[in-house]
Enzyme design. Structure first.
Site: not given
Ligand code: CP3
Length: 356
Positions: A39, A43, A52, A88, A163
């Site tokens: 990550r 954010r 974004r 994602d 999910y």
């Molecule tokens: O920087 C990185 O790691 C690359 C981008 C990345 C994202 N999601 C961007 C994202 C990666 C590798 C993921 C993988 C992902 N997504 C996982 C596996 C990694 C982990 O954290 O265990 C999982 C479980 C997800 C599912 C998911 N998507 C979650 C739990 C969330 C967070 C919800 C929240 O807003 O708190 C997301 C959304 C997400 N994925 C965001 C980002 C940057 C946030 C969205 C935003 O910025 O509006």
């Protein structure tokens, strides 16, 4: 190393083959311990929040220019040793027509949860045409990144299933386990489909230019090892096998998986990702010396002030002393309020303390 990679691939033409990340994953001598953060693109970066503005998460993931820029932001700012592709885990599911959204502050939400054999048939094969703008971003990034490897990724079958079955994020995974234990045939059919999709998505990212892959099984720590071996391991193995002939380093990570490390190793990975609950010395005892480890600074520790952060970075490096290969990372993703300067400091400190 002989592989089925295209000749112009950065790992085949030499651009990333001697990068610290690739060397560490292959348990070869490194110029310094490589470091990147799960990550890192997201954010915690003001430039991320700015770009974004007004674009929903999933829409961003299918917009080539945005994916390229967001993926590069942390590489520019921190000097990390790898880029993680901005996307994602639900992107390939969206691409094959699953009705889902990513809700800010919540995560992926599925309109019609998957519970039956008929539901499994709603998952069709993923083809490159389904993810054209995504793969275009991989290719463009490969050109921009030069010697810095791009890590492609996918969600592992269990985490994707959690999910799909729950319909969204879940604390106890009750519906997921109900399906797994109560209807094992449907479960295995579902995970088999997800393994195909995840494996294909990894393969497409590698062929488009990714130099390593990470399979995220974020929530599989909810299972005891015996159930992991019966209900999950064959499917994660199949997903990782989809890129085996390409010779790119594979990383396999989950949260709360201390009890599963040896089994996750057996899914066919080069690197086992370790969360912050298990010290790397102990993880190495569980995994053995034929695999590199990735981890494992607690992301919450980054709020503790410079001296405490420095001390904890040193502790992780001390725990990693003598490992056959170590990739420094957090024990899970960067938390949204993290100060980017602290992450920058961690990168510099790891490089400084491990320079050979
Ligand atoms: O920087 C990185 O790691 C690359 C981008 C990345 C994202 N999601 C961007 C994202 C990666 C590798 C993921 C993988 C992902 N997504 C996982 C596996 C990694 C982990 O954290 O265990 C999982 C479980 C997800 C599912 C998911 N998507 C979650 C739990 C969330 C967070 C919800 C929240 O807003 O708190 C997301 C959304 C997400 N994925 C965001 C980002 C940057 C946030 C969205 C935003 O910025 O509006």
């Amino acid at each position: 190393m002989s592989t089925a990679l295209p000749e112009s691939h950065p790992l085949a033409d030499g651009r990333t083959a001697s990068s610290a990340l690739v060397l560490a994953a292959r348990r070869q001598p490194v110029p310094h311990t490589p470091v990147w953060f799960m990550r890192q693109a997201g954010r915690s970066l003001p430039e991320y929040r700015a770009i974004r503005q007004g674009t929903a998460m999933l829409e961003s993931c299918f917009t080539t220019d945005l994916v390229v820029e967001i993926t590069l932001q942390p590489v520019r700012r921190y000097g990390v040793d790898a880029a993680i592709f901005f996307s994602d885990i639900v992107v390939p599911l969206k691409a094959i027509g699953v009705d889902l959204d990513i809700k800010p502050g919540v995560g992926p939400v599925i309109a019609e949860p998957f519970r039956t054999a008929a539901d499994v048939d709603r998952l069709r094969d993923l083809t490159p045409d389904d993810v054209t703008p995504v793969l275009a971003a991989v290719t463009a990034l490969t050109g921009e990144l030069g010697a810095t490897p791009l890590i492609g990724f996918a969600g592992a079958p269990f985490t994707l299933a959690s999910y799909l079955v729950e319909g969204g994020p879940s604390r106890d995974h009750a519906q997921t386990k109900a399906l797994m234990y109560g209807a094992p045939d449907v479960w295995h059919a579902l995970l088999g489909r997800l393994a195909e999709i995840a494996g294909e998505f990894l393969r497409q990212q590698v062929l488009a230019g990714a130099s390593a892959v990470q399979l995220f099984d974020s929530w599989v720590g909810a299972l005891p090892a015996r159930d992991y071996r019966e209900y999950v391991l064959p499917h994660s193995t199949r997903a990782l096998a989809a890129v085996a002939d390409l010779g790119v380093p594979r990383i396999h990570f989950g949260v709360g998986t201390g009890e599963l490390l040896a089994d996750m190793r057996d899914a066919g990975t080069d690197v086992v990702g370790v969360d912050f609950r298990v010290p790397l010395v102990e993880a190495a005892r569980r995994v053995g010396d034929q695999h590199a480890l990735q981890g494992n600074l607690d992301p919450a520790a980054l709020f503790a002030g410079r001296d405490a952060v420095d001390a904890r970075v040193r502790q992780v490096l001390a725990d990693a002393e003598g490992l056959p290969g170590h990739i420094f990372n957090l024990g899970h993703g960067v938390l949204p309020d993290t100060d980017p300067d602290v992450l920058h400091r961690v990168v510099d400190l790891v490089h400084e303390l491990t320079a050979r």
